[in-house]
Design a protein around this motif. Structure first.
Motif, mmCIF file in Angstrom:
data_model
loop_
_atom_site.group_PDB
_atom_site.id
_atom_site.type_symbol
_atom_site.label_atom_id
_atom_site.label_comp_id
_atom_site.label_asym_id
_atom_site.label_seq_id
_atom_site.Cartn_x
_atom_site.Cartn_y
_atom_site.Cartn_z
ATOM 1 N N ASP A 172 18.519 58.907 -13.604
ATOM 2 C CA ASP A 172 19.376 58.537 -12.311
ATOM 3 C C ASP A 172 18.891 59.348 -11.259
ATOM 4 N N GLY A 173 17.827 59.937 -11.252
ATOM 5 C CA GLY A 173 17.370 60.845 -9.996
ATOM 6 C C GLY A 173 16.910 60.087 -8.737
ATOM 7 N N LEU A 174 16.672 59.042 -8.759
ATOM 8 C CA LEU A 174 16.356 58.138 -7.498
ATOM 9 C C LEU A 174 17.799 57.580 -7.052
ATOM 10 N N SER A 175 18.891 58.013 -7.515
ATOM 11 C CA SER A 175 20.093 57.351 -7.028
ATOM 12 C C SER A 175 20.558 58.176 -5.826
ATOM 13 N N LYS A 176 20.183 59.652 -5.507
ATOM 14 C CA LYS A 176 20.769 60.312 -4.632
ATOM 15 C C LYS A 176 19.732 60.318 -3.375
ATOM 16 N N GLU A 177 20.236 60.451 -2.356
ATOM 17 C CA GLU A 177 19.695 60.522 -1.158
ATOM 18 C C GLU A 177 19.050 61.996 -1.026
ATOM 19 N N GLY A 178 17.769 62.134 -0.432
ATOM 20 C CA GLY A 178 17.158 63.342 -0.427
ATOM 21 C C GLY A 178 17.432 64.097 0.989
ATOM 22 N N ASN A 179 17.021 65.252 0.902
ATOM 23 C CA ASN A 179 17.306 66.035 2.226
ATOM 24 C C ASN A 179 16.287 65.690 3.113
ATOM 25 N N THR A 180 16.323 65.616 4.165
ATOM 26 C CA THR A 180 15.339 65.328 5.183
ATOM 27 C C THR A 180 15.218 66.362 6.270
ATOM 28 N N SER A 181 15.866 67.468 6.071
ATOM 29 C CA SER A 181 15.755 68.740 6.935
ATOM 30 C C SER A 181 14.736 69.438 6.946
ATOM 31 N N ASN A 182 13.410 68.717 7.288
ATOM 32 C CA ASN A 182 12.053 69.458 7.156
ATOM 33 C C ASN A 182 11.108 69.202 8.348
ATOM 34 N N TYR A 220 9.020 67.187 8.633
ATOM 35 C CA TYR A 220 8.422 65.722 8.902
ATOM 36 C C TYR A 220 9.630 64.643 8.678
ATOM 37 N N ALA A 221 10.979 65.321 8.614
ATOM 38 C CA ALA A 221 12.132 64.811 8.542
ATOM 39 C C ALA A 221 12.299 63.482 7.546
ATOM 40 N N TRP A 222 11.855 63.888 6.246
ATOM 41 C CA TRP A 222 11.540 62.916 5.258
ATOM 42 C C TRP A 222 11.989 63.759 3.928
ATOM 43 N N ARG A 267 11.446 57.565 -4.739
ATOM 44 C CA ARG A 267 12.435 57.183 -3.586
ATOM 45 C C ARG A 267 11.933 57.882 -2.303
ATOM 46 N N VAL A 268 11.905 57.390 -1.324
ATOM 47 C CA VAL A 268 11.568 58.164 0.138
ATOM 48 C C VAL A 268 12.462 57.803 1.225
ATOM 49 N N ASP A 269 13.210 59.021 1.533
ATOM 50 C CA ASP A 269 14.159 58.880 2.402
ATOM 51 C C ASP A 269 13.584 59.282 3.900
ATOM 52 N N PHE A 270 14.154 58.781 5.021
ATOM 53 C CA PHE A 270 13.720 58.974 6.096
ATOM 54 C C PHE A 270 14.800 59.335 7.327
ATOM 55 N N ALA A 271 14.849 60.327 7.861
ATOM 56 C CA ALA A 271 15.750 60.564 8.931
ATOM 57 C C ALA A 271 15.135 59.722 10.230
ATOM 58 N N PRO A 272 15.889 59.463 11.223
ATOM 59 C CA PRO A 272 15.071 59.071 12.419
ATOM 60 C C PRO A 272 14.140 59.451 12.961
ATOM 61 N N GLY A 273 12.982 58.982 13.023
ATOM 62 C CA GLY A 273 11.646 59.301 13.413
ATOM 63 C C GLY A 273 10.756 60.091 12.316
ATOM 64 N N GLY A 274 11.235 59.975 11.168
ATOM 65 C CA GLY A 274 10.646 60.791 9.961
ATOM 66 C C GLY A 274 9.565 60.246 9.623
ATOM 67 N N LEU A 275 8.419 61.050 8.856
ATOM 68 C CA LEU A 275 7.000 60.440 8.812
ATOM 69 C C LEU A 275 6.790 60.959 7.143
ATOM 70 N N ASN A 276 6.336 59.932 6.408
ATOM 71 C CA ASN A 276 5.629 60.276 5.204
ATOM 72 C C ASN A 276 4.117 60.446 5.610
ATOM 73 N N PRO A 277 3.774 61.842 5.865
ATOM 74 C CA PRO A 277 2.462 61.906 6.400
ATOM 75 C C PRO A 277 1.109 61.246 5.706
ATOM 76 N N PRO A 278 0.125 61.302 6.470
ATOM 77 C CA PRO A 278 -1.192 60.492 5.610
ATOM 78 C C PRO A 278 -1.559 61.482 4.601
#
Length: 224
Positions: free
Chosen positions: A68-78, A80-82, A104-115
Motif C-alpha cells: 500500500d506504499g503508493l497510496s500516500k502522497e509524498g513530501n514535496t518539500s525539497n 526539486y519540489a517533488w 508514485r511521483v508527486d509534484f508541487a507546483p513547479g516541481g521537477l523530476n530532474p533529468p
C-alpha cells in the motif's frame, strides 16, 4: 548463357531461411523469466546474487503479495519540489524476479523530476492529475517532449535521459511502471557532482567547458 547453380532457388526459399534464422534468436525481457510461480525476495539473506534469494515457501504470507506504499502522497518539500515513492523489490519483495515495478511521483507546483536515466528498464507512465511536461533525449541528441494531462500516457526507452516537470497551477501526480523489479536511477546532477569519491575537477571542467569555480559551486550543491 551459363546458369548459376543457385539461380533456380526462388525468393520464397530465401525468405523462409531468413524467417527461420530470425525466429531462432532468443528474446529477453529486462529481468530473467521466472522458473516458478513466485520468489518473494529475502532481503536479509547473507548471500548476494543478481536479484534476491527466495524466501522459503513455508514463510511466505499473503502480505508478501500486497503493497500500500503508493497510496500516500509524498513530501514535496525539497529543492526539486517533488517526491518519489518506489514500489520496487526493495520495498515490495513479492516483485522479486517478476520483472515489474511501479513508482508514485508527486509534484508541487513547479516541481521537477530532474533529468535522469534508468539503466535497467524502459519506463511507461500515466498522468493521474495535473499538467506535466514530459521529455527525453535520444542517443542522437534529439529531444522529444509533450505536455500531458490526466489520463494521458508516455513511454521512455531504456537508458535514455528524461524528466517530468509540473507546468500546471496545482499539484500533479503520475504513476510509472518498469519492466524490471529494480530499474535503478542515475540522476545526472547528483551522479556527476555528488559522486563519492568525487569526480576530478579537471574532468568536469573539460567536459562542461567551464571554470573550476563553477564545478566547485556545483559540487557544494550536490555533495552528500
Amino acid at each position: 548463357m551459363a546458369i548459376s547453380p543457385t539461380s533456380w532457388i526462388s525468393p520464397l526459399f530465401w525468405l523462409t531461411i531468413v524467417l527461420i534464422l530470425v525466429s531462432s534468436i532468443p528474446c529477453y525481457s529486462a529481468d530473467p523469466d521466472s522458473l516458478q510461480d513466485f520468489c518473494v525476495g529475502d532481503l536479509k539473506a547473507a548471500i548476494t546474487i543478481n536479484g534476491f534469494p527466495c524466501k522459503p515457501a513455508s514463510e511466505v504470507t499473503p502480505d508478501d503479495f500486497f503493497f500500500d506504499g503508493l497510496s500516500k502522497e509524498g513530501n514535496t518539500s525539497n529543492r526539486y519540489a517533488w517526491s518519489l515513492t518506489p514500489g520496487n523489490v526493495l520495498s515490495f519483495p513479492g516483485l522479486n524476479t517478476l520483472g515489474i515495478s511501479m513508482n508514485r511521483v508527486d509534484f508541487a507546483p513547479g516541481g521537477l523530476n530532474p533529468p535522469h536515466s534508468h539503466p535497467r528498464a524502459t519506463e511507461s507512465g500515466v498522468v493521474i492529475k495535473g499538467r506535466l511536461l514530459v521529455g527525453f533525449t535520444t542517443t542522437s541528441n534529439v529531444f522529444h517532449s509533450k505536455v500531458l494531462t490526466a489520463g494521458q500516457m508516455f513511454v521512455v526507452p531504456k537508458g535514455l535521459v528524461h524528466f517530468q516537470k509540473n507546468v500546471g497551477k496545482g499539484k500533479a501526480l503520475i504513476f510509472t511502471a518498469f519492466n524490471s523489479h529494480l530499474p535503478g536511477a542515475a540522476i545526472l546532477a547528483t551522479t556527476l557532482f555528488g559522486a563519492t569519491p568525487a569526480i576530478p575537477n579537471d574532468v568536469l571542467t573539460q567536459a562542461f567547458q567551464v571554470e573550476e569555480e563553477v564545478v566547485n559551486e556545483m559540487k557544494a550543491k550536490f555533495s552528500t
